[in-house]
Design a protein around this motif. Structure first.
Motif, PDB file in Angstrom:
ATOM      1  N   UNK A 105       7.838   8.864  -1.496  1.00 46.02           N
ATOM      2  CA  UNK A 105       9.022   8.901  -1.399  1.00 46.02           C
ATOM      3  C   UNK A 105       9.756  10.110  -2.040  1.00 46.02           C
ATOM      4  N   UNK A 106      10.735  10.680  -1.375  1.00 40.53           N
ATOM      5  CA  UNK A 106      11.477  11.844  -2.093  1.00 40.53           C
ATOM      6  C   UNK A 106      12.404  11.156  -3.439  1.00 40.53           C
ATOM      7  N   UNK A 107      12.549  12.118  -4.369  1.00 42.63           N
ATOM      8  CA  UNK A 107      13.332  11.723  -5.675  1.00 42.63           C
ATOM      9  C   UNK A 107      14.280  10.501  -5.588  1.00 42.63           C
TER      10      UNK A 107
ATOM     11  N   UNK B  87       0.223  -0.238  -4.594  1.00 43.24           N
ATOM     12  CA  UNK B  87      -0.699   1.031  -4.877  1.00 43.24           C
ATOM     13  C   UNK B  87       0.083   2.202  -4.700  1.00 43.24           C
ATOM     14  N   UNK B  88       0.604   2.675  -5.757  1.00 41.44           N
ATOM     15  CA  UNK B  88       1.602   3.843  -5.415  1.00 41.44           C
ATOM     16  C   UNK B  88       2.296   3.888  -4.444  1.00 41.44           C
TER      17      UNK B  88
ATOM     18  N   UNK C 247       0.913  -1.141   0.038  1.00 38.31           N
ATOM     19  CA  UNK C 247       0.028   0.037  -0.027  1.00 38.31           C
ATOM     20  C   UNK C 247       1.040   1.195  -0.090  1.00 38.31           C
ATOM     21  N   UNK C 248       0.196   2.442  -0.352  1.00 41.81           N
ATOM     22  CA  UNK C 248       0.944   3.786  -0.546  1.00 41.81           C
ATOM     23  C   UNK C 248       1.720   3.913   0.703  1.00 41.81           C
ATOM     24  N   UNK C 249       0.803   4.097   1.903  1.00 42.13           N
ATOM     25  CA  UNK C 249       1.429   4.554   3.302  1.00 42.13           C
ATOM     26  C   UNK C 249       1.911   3.626   3.982  1.00 42.13           C
TER      27      UNK C 249
ATOM     28  N   UNK D 107      12.754   5.007   9.204  1.00 38.48           N
ATOM     29  CA  UNK D 107      12.387   6.172   8.052  1.00 38.48           C
ATOM     30  C   UNK D 107      11.315   5.440   7.222  1.00 38.48           C
ATOM     31  N   UNK D 108      10.788   6.345   6.373  1.00 37.24           N
ATOM     32  CA  UNK D 108       9.871   6.191   5.506  1.00 37.24           C
ATOM     33  C   UNK D 108      10.492   5.079   4.415  1.00 37.24           C
TER      34      UNK D 108
END
Length: 269
Positions: A180-182, A174-175, A93-95, A151-152
């Motif tokens: 996340x950062x680049x 799902x995304x 999942x996304x989050x 961390x994420x």
């Protein structure tokens, strides 16, 4: 050769009561068809509310389809076949902050699907946990870490490890890279491709970032208001879109419809 996954006329309907005696039928997904081959990635794109997540949840078994078929290796999947489906089709999942119990450590998170779905003893489960952590770029010592302290980026690696630990043939994301950062996004995108090459996994990637999708997907499916409006190789859809909706999605991200030269030169951004 039989496709790994076939989706045939898959639909999900909901009925909303308008008044005491009247109701309306709404179709978050209607008559969607596609196939997924081994070691390939299918991307599903569309604006918010187009039906992407509903489609993913039907395939993974969270939502019951109203009609249609989902065939895995030529055999129909039945709603409620959780034990079978969870071993073959997994979802990220996304989050990750909302999908983990914050009180658990990483080892407990990864041990749960093994205890519920395999007959491995504790020693073999631990070995499987350690090897899966290494596969996603973490250390065996991370098994002792509290998930809430990570961390994420690390959490999303744990989410990938949890999806991989039962050795499924298909992973639906799902995304999963959207928050996340680049730099981390590129790292995890390349990690997913390395794992696909090593294990032969197929992905269904639900997302909005067309740069990522250009880089990782073989085929693409475009949804709008629950309808499949475009489906083909990612190259053909990105360089020769057939619908105005797809053109607008491409132009909003890349600034243009991609030419063959732009396709070959452009890096994911």
């Amino acid at each position: 050769m039989t496709a790994l996954l076939q989706v045939k006329n898959l639909s999900k309907y909901t009925v909303d009561k308008v008044g005491l005696f009247t109701s309306t039928r709404f179709a978050p997904v209607e008559n969607v068809n596609f196939t997924l081959k081994r070691k390939k990635t299918l991307a599903v794109i569309g604006k918010n509310g187009s039906g992407k997540s509903t489609l993913a949840k039907m395939i993974v078994g969270i939502l019951k389809p109203s009609s249609g078929e989902i065939l895995f290796k030529g055999m129909p999947l039945q709603f409620g076949d959780y034990h079978y489906r969870t071993q073959h089709i997994r979802m990220i999942f996304q989050d990750p902050n909302s999908t983990f119990d914050p009180k658990m450590n990483v080892g407990q998170i990864l041990d749960t699907p093994l205890r519920l779905n395999t007959r491995l003893d504790e020693h073999d489960r631990n070995q499987k946990i350690f090897s899966t952590l290494k596969l996603v770029g973490l250390y065996p010592d991370h098994a002792n870490a509290k998930i809430n302290n990570m961390s994420i980026s690390q959490k999303q690696r744990v989410a990938l490890a949890r999806a991989l630990i039962l050795e499924p043939e298909i992973i639906i994301t799902d995304d999963a890279l959207g928050l996340l950062d680049a730099t981390v996004k590129i790292q995890l995108m390349n990690l997913m491709l390395e794992i696909q090459e090593k294990l032969g996994i197929s992905y269904i990637y639900i997302g909005q970032h067309l740069g990522i999708i250009k880089h990782i997907s073989d085929d693409i499916l475009v949804l709008d208001n629950g309808q499949l409006i475009e489906y083909g190789s990612t190259y053909s859809v990105f360089t020769n879109p057939k619908t105005e909706i797809t053109k607008r999605l491409l132009e909003s991200h890349f600034g243009e419809i991609l030419t063959e030269k732009a396709w070959n030169q452009m890096e994911s951004r």
